[in-house]
Design an enzyme around this catalytic site. Structure first.
Site, PDB file in Angstrom:
ATOM      1  N   GLU A  91      17.814 115.234 -61.101  1.00 40.88           N
ATOM      2  CA  GLU A  91      19.258 115.255 -60.844  1.00 40.88           C
ATOM      3  C   GLU A  91      20.047 115.331 -62.134  1.00 40.88           C
ATOM      4  OE1 GLU A  91      20.593 111.755 -58.792  1.00 40.88           O
ATOM      5  OE2 GLU A  91      18.802 111.740 -57.547  1.00 40.88           O
ATOM      6  N   CYS A 104      25.672 114.803 -67.426  1.00 42.57           N
ATOM      7  CA  CYS A 104      24.718 113.698 -67.540  1.00 42.57           C
ATOM      8  C   CYS A 104      23.359 114.241 -67.103  1.00 42.57           C
ATOM      9  CB  CYS A 104      25.177 112.564 -66.630  1.00 42.57           C
ATOM     10  SG  CYS A 104      23.971 111.235 -66.502  1.00 42.57           S
ATOM     11  N   CYS A 115      13.736  98.703 -63.737  1.00 45.55           N
ATOM     12  CA  CYS A 115      14.908  97.819 -63.679  1.00 45.55           C
ATOM     13  C   CYS A 115      15.220  97.497 -62.208  1.00 45.55           C
ATOM     14  CB  CYS A 115      16.113  98.488 -64.332  1.00 45.55           C
ATOM     15  SG  CYS A 115      15.862  98.799 -66.096  1.00 45.55           S
ATOM     16  N   CYS A 118      17.887  99.588 -60.076  1.00 45.67           N
ATOM     17  CA  CYS A 118      17.932 101.040 -60.273  1.00 45.67           C
ATOM     18  C   CYS A 118      17.014 101.774 -59.299  1.00 45.67           C
ATOM     19  CB  CYS A 118      17.527 101.356 -61.700  1.00 45.67           C
ATOM     20  SG  CYS A 118      17.532 103.108 -62.097  1.00 45.67           S
ATOM     21  N   GLU A 176      13.785 107.128 -69.115  1.00 44.57           N
ATOM     22  CA  GLU A 176      14.089 106.425 -70.356  1.00 44.57           C
ATOM     23  C   GLU A 176      13.882 107.415 -71.509  1.00 44.57           C
ATOM     24  OE1 GLU A 176      15.440 103.707 -71.664  1.00 44.57           O
ATOM     25  OE2 GLU A 176      14.808 104.531 -73.578  1.00 44.57           O
ATOM     26  N   SER A 207      21.364 106.848 -73.888  1.00 39.84           N
ATOM     27  CA  SER A 207      21.343 105.467 -73.415  1.00 39.84           C
ATOM     28  C   SER A 207      19.897 105.000 -73.265  1.00 39.84           C
ATOM     29  CB  SER A 207      22.058 105.403 -72.054  1.00 39.84           C
ATOM     30  OG  SER A 207      22.034 104.099 -71.539  1.00 39.84           O
ATOM     31  N   SER A 230      21.453  99.542 -72.655  1.00 37.51           N
ATOM     32  CA  SER A 230      21.673  98.942 -71.343  1.00 37.51           C
ATOM     33  C   SER A 230      21.328  97.469 -71.447  1.00 37.51           C
ATOM     34  CB  SER A 230      20.792  99.633 -70.295  1.00 37.51           C
ATOM     35  OG  SER A 230      21.192 100.964 -70.173  1.00 37.51           O
ATOM     36  N   LEU A 231      22.359  96.643 -71.404  1.00 38.98           N
ATOM     37  CA  LEU A 231      22.173  95.213 -71.661  1.00 38.98           C
ATOM     38  C   LEU A 231      22.068  94.444 -70.346  1.00 38.98           C
ATOM     39  CD1 LEU A 231      22.044  93.252 -74.067  1.00 38.98           C
ATOM     40  CD2 LEU A 231      24.541  93.141 -74.016  1.00 38.98           C
ATOM     41  N   HIS A 232      23.102  94.518 -69.554  1.00 43.32           N
ATOM     42  CA  HIS A 232      23.138  94.006 -68.177  1.00 43.32           C
ATOM     43  C   HIS A 232      22.966  92.496 -68.000  1.00 43.32           C
ATOM     44  CE1 HIS A 232      23.282  98.160 -67.293  1.00 43.32           C
ATOM     45  NE2 HIS A 232      21.999  98.404 -67.311  1.00 43.32           N
ATOM     46  N   ASN A 305      26.099 100.062 -58.666  1.00 50.57           N
ATOM     47  CA  ASN A 305      26.082 100.969 -57.533  1.00 50.57           C
ATOM     48  C   ASN A 305      25.043 100.463 -56.550  1.00 50.57           C
ATOM     49  OD1 ASN A 305      27.201 103.484 -56.698  1.00 50.57           O
ATOM     50  ND2 ASN A 305      26.835 104.238 -58.776  1.00 50.57           N
TER      51      ASN A 305
HETATM   52  N1  SAH Z   1      16.857 104.468 -69.204  1.00 49.56           N
HETATM   53  C1  SAH Z   1      18.134 104.580 -69.828  1.00 49.56           C
HETATM   54  C2  SAH Z   1      19.040 105.634 -69.253  1.00 49.56           C
HETATM   55  C3  SAH Z   1      19.059 105.857 -67.784  1.00 49.56           C
HETATM   56  S1  SAH Z   1      19.954 104.773 -66.755  1.00 49.56           S
HETATM   57  C4  SAH Z   1      18.814 103.224 -69.858  1.00 49.56           C
HETATM   58  O1  SAH Z   1      18.267 102.273 -69.348  1.00 49.56           O
HETATM   59  O2  SAH Z   1      19.878 103.121 -70.446  1.00 49.56           O
HETATM   60  C5  SAH Z   1      21.651 104.977 -67.129  1.00 49.56           C
HETATM   61  C6  SAH Z   1      22.454 103.705 -66.921  1.00 49.56           C
HETATM   62  O3  SAH Z   1      22.686 103.438 -65.532  1.00 49.56           O
HETATM   63  C7  SAH Z   1      21.759 102.482 -67.469  1.00 49.56           C
HETATM   64  O4  SAH Z   1      22.687 101.658 -68.117  1.00 49.56           O
HETATM   65  C8  SAH Z   1      21.230 101.837 -66.202  1.00 49.56           C
HETATM   66  O5  SAH Z   1      20.920 100.490 -66.403  1.00 49.56           O
HETATM   67  C9  SAH Z   1      22.366 102.089 -65.246  1.00 49.56           C
HETATM   68  N2  SAH Z   1      22.052 101.946 -63.829  1.00 49.56           N
HETATM   69  C10 SAH Z   1      20.906 102.206 -63.184  1.00 49.56           C
HETATM   70  N3  SAH Z   1      21.011 101.946 -61.874  1.00 49.56           N
HETATM   71  C11 SAH Z   1      22.258 101.504 -61.686  1.00 49.56           C
HETATM   72  C12 SAH Z   1      22.979 101.055 -60.531  1.00 49.56           C
HETATM   73  N4  SAH Z   1      22.422 101.004 -59.333  1.00 49.56           N
HETATM   74  N5  SAH Z   1      24.251 100.668 -60.723  1.00 49.56           N
HETATM   75  C13 SAH Z   1      24.841 100.736 -61.939  1.00 49.56           C
HETATM   76  N6  SAH Z   1      24.224 101.140 -63.048  1.00 49.56           N
HETATM   77  C14 SAH Z   1      22.930 101.506 -62.928  1.00 49.56           C
END
Ligand code: SAH
Length: 358
Positions: A91, A104, A115, A118, A176, A207, A230-232, A305
């Site tokens: 995608e 993107c 994760c 995701c 990734e 990212s 991506s910290l979260h 999301n």
């Molecule tokens: N692997 C990389 C890039 C791909 S994900 C990374 O981890 O940064 C791109 C971004 O979307 C990342 O910050 C990821 O954590 C976030 N992401 C993935 N699923 C998501 C979701 N359901 N809601 C919001 N952000 C999400």
């Protein structure tokens, strides 16, 4: 057969020499492929017929075929589903901003980072994308846009051309990127080459979930690209529960590596933070986050999301703004990511999953 679409200009020169051609042919072929967006050797009119014939026998062009396109009625965001030469699906998303067109892209088929929130990692990693497949996503979308706007290639300085060209790229789709490191670097060289789409390094964001040794290696390259982590979560304990990669690379190591990247490249890094209701959006989270980062650090807040296979919910708009204000009090710069394309399959990996389930 040779994957000619994955060769940067130097590799293409070597290839030309290896098939008994003059190295200057490389630039011509590169322009046909990556600037004129040709899909067939027969279009390459300044090459001899014999060379076109030879190339079509020995090499192939990676052309991604769009098999589904969803267009948001709200903001014209488009989500493309592409078929790769080996029938795998990826995608990509096109976003129309005031500053230009941004794409993107995905960097892998699936992902092995797992994760918790995701959709991309649910079935694990199938394989990394080749440089030609990463670039191919942008090229296929660019072809689509130019065709619609009746812009003709080759490249020109017309207002029409610059208005319709893709000027920004983010590697934030499935996969990734630092787990596909060598191909990512080739892709960056090719995307920014003046004989191709010539996207500025400054307009490219990569990212990562935090593969520390690769962040450090990338810092040494002294590129001008923007790096996002991506910290979260604000603490190691919380982050481990959401992101398995934290078991390998501690949150502090990851943040330190980002600081190092910023110091070595002079490019401001950003932190991605998906807000999950009741999981990482409390007052304490905001305070701990400000202790983890530094004054003036930049955070992108993204309301999570919801993914149907996962049980996470986004906070309300008000709660997100409240969290933003708290961070700002601690002198952290915060933007709440504009949610685009909310009416089409939003989260990473969802469109592909829907197709796989059919
Ligand atoms: N692997 C990389 C890039 C791909 S994900 C990374 O981890 O940064 C791109 C971004 O979307 C990342 O910050 C990821 O954590 C976030 N992401 C993935 N699923 C998501 C979701 N359901 N809601 C919001 N952000 C999400």
């Amino acid at each position: 057969m040779t994957d000619i679409s994955s060769k940067d200009i130097n590799e293409l020169k070597e290839y030309m020499t290896s098939i008994g051609e003059k190295p200057f042919r490389a630039r011509q072929v590169y322009k046909w492929l990556h600037q004129n967006l040709s899909t067939d050797f027969s279009e390459m009119s300044d090459l001899s017929k014999a060379l076109r014939q030879k190339l079509s026998e020995e090499a192939y062009i990676t052309v991604l075929e769009p098999i589904d396109v969803q267009i948001s009625k709200e903001d014209e965001t488009r989500k493309y589903l592409f078929r790769l030469p080996d029938d795998n699906l990826v995608e990509s998303v096109l976003m129309k901003y005031k500053f230009g067109l941004s794409v993107c892209i995905s960097s892998q088929v699936g992902c092995r980072m797992g994760c918790a929130f995701c959709a991309s990692g649910i079935d694990g990693l199938l394989r990394g994308l080749t440089p030609g497949e990463m670039l191919g996503q942008i090229e296929a979308i660019q072809r689509d846009i130019f065709r619609e706007a009746a812009v003709t290639v080759p490249k020109s300085d017309s207002e029409e051309y610059s208005r319709n060209r893709i000027s920004h790229v983010v590697v934030m789709g499935t996969g990734e990127p630092l787990d596909n490191y060598d191909n990512l670097l080739s892709f960056i060289r090719m995307l920014t080459d003046e004989n191709g789409l010539h996207v500025s390094q400054r307009n490219l964001t990569v990212s990562t979930c935090g593969i520390v040794p690769r962040i450090k290696e990338l810092a040494e390259k002294k590129l001008e690209i923007t790096l996002a982590l991506s910290l979260h979560a604000p603490t190691q304990e919380k982050r481990r529960k959401l992101m398995p990669v934290a078991n390998k690379y501690d949150i502090h190591e990851a943040v330190d590596a980002m600081k190092e990247y910023q110091e070595k490249t002079g490019r401001r890094v950003t932190f991605e933070y998906s807000l999950i209701k009741g999981v990482n959006d409390t007052d304490e989270d905001a305070r701990e986050l400000s202790e983890l980062l530094w004054t003036g650090a930049h955070i992108n807040l993204i309301p999570v999301n919801p993914v149907k296979e996962r049980s996470f919910a986004a906070p309300t708009r008000e709660a997100a703004i409240d969290f933003q204000r708290k961070l700002e009090k601690f002198r952290i710069n915060v933007t709440i990511r504009r949610e685009m394309g909310q009416d089409i399959d939003g989260a990473c990996g969802q469109l592909r999953r829907r197709h796989l389930e059919r």
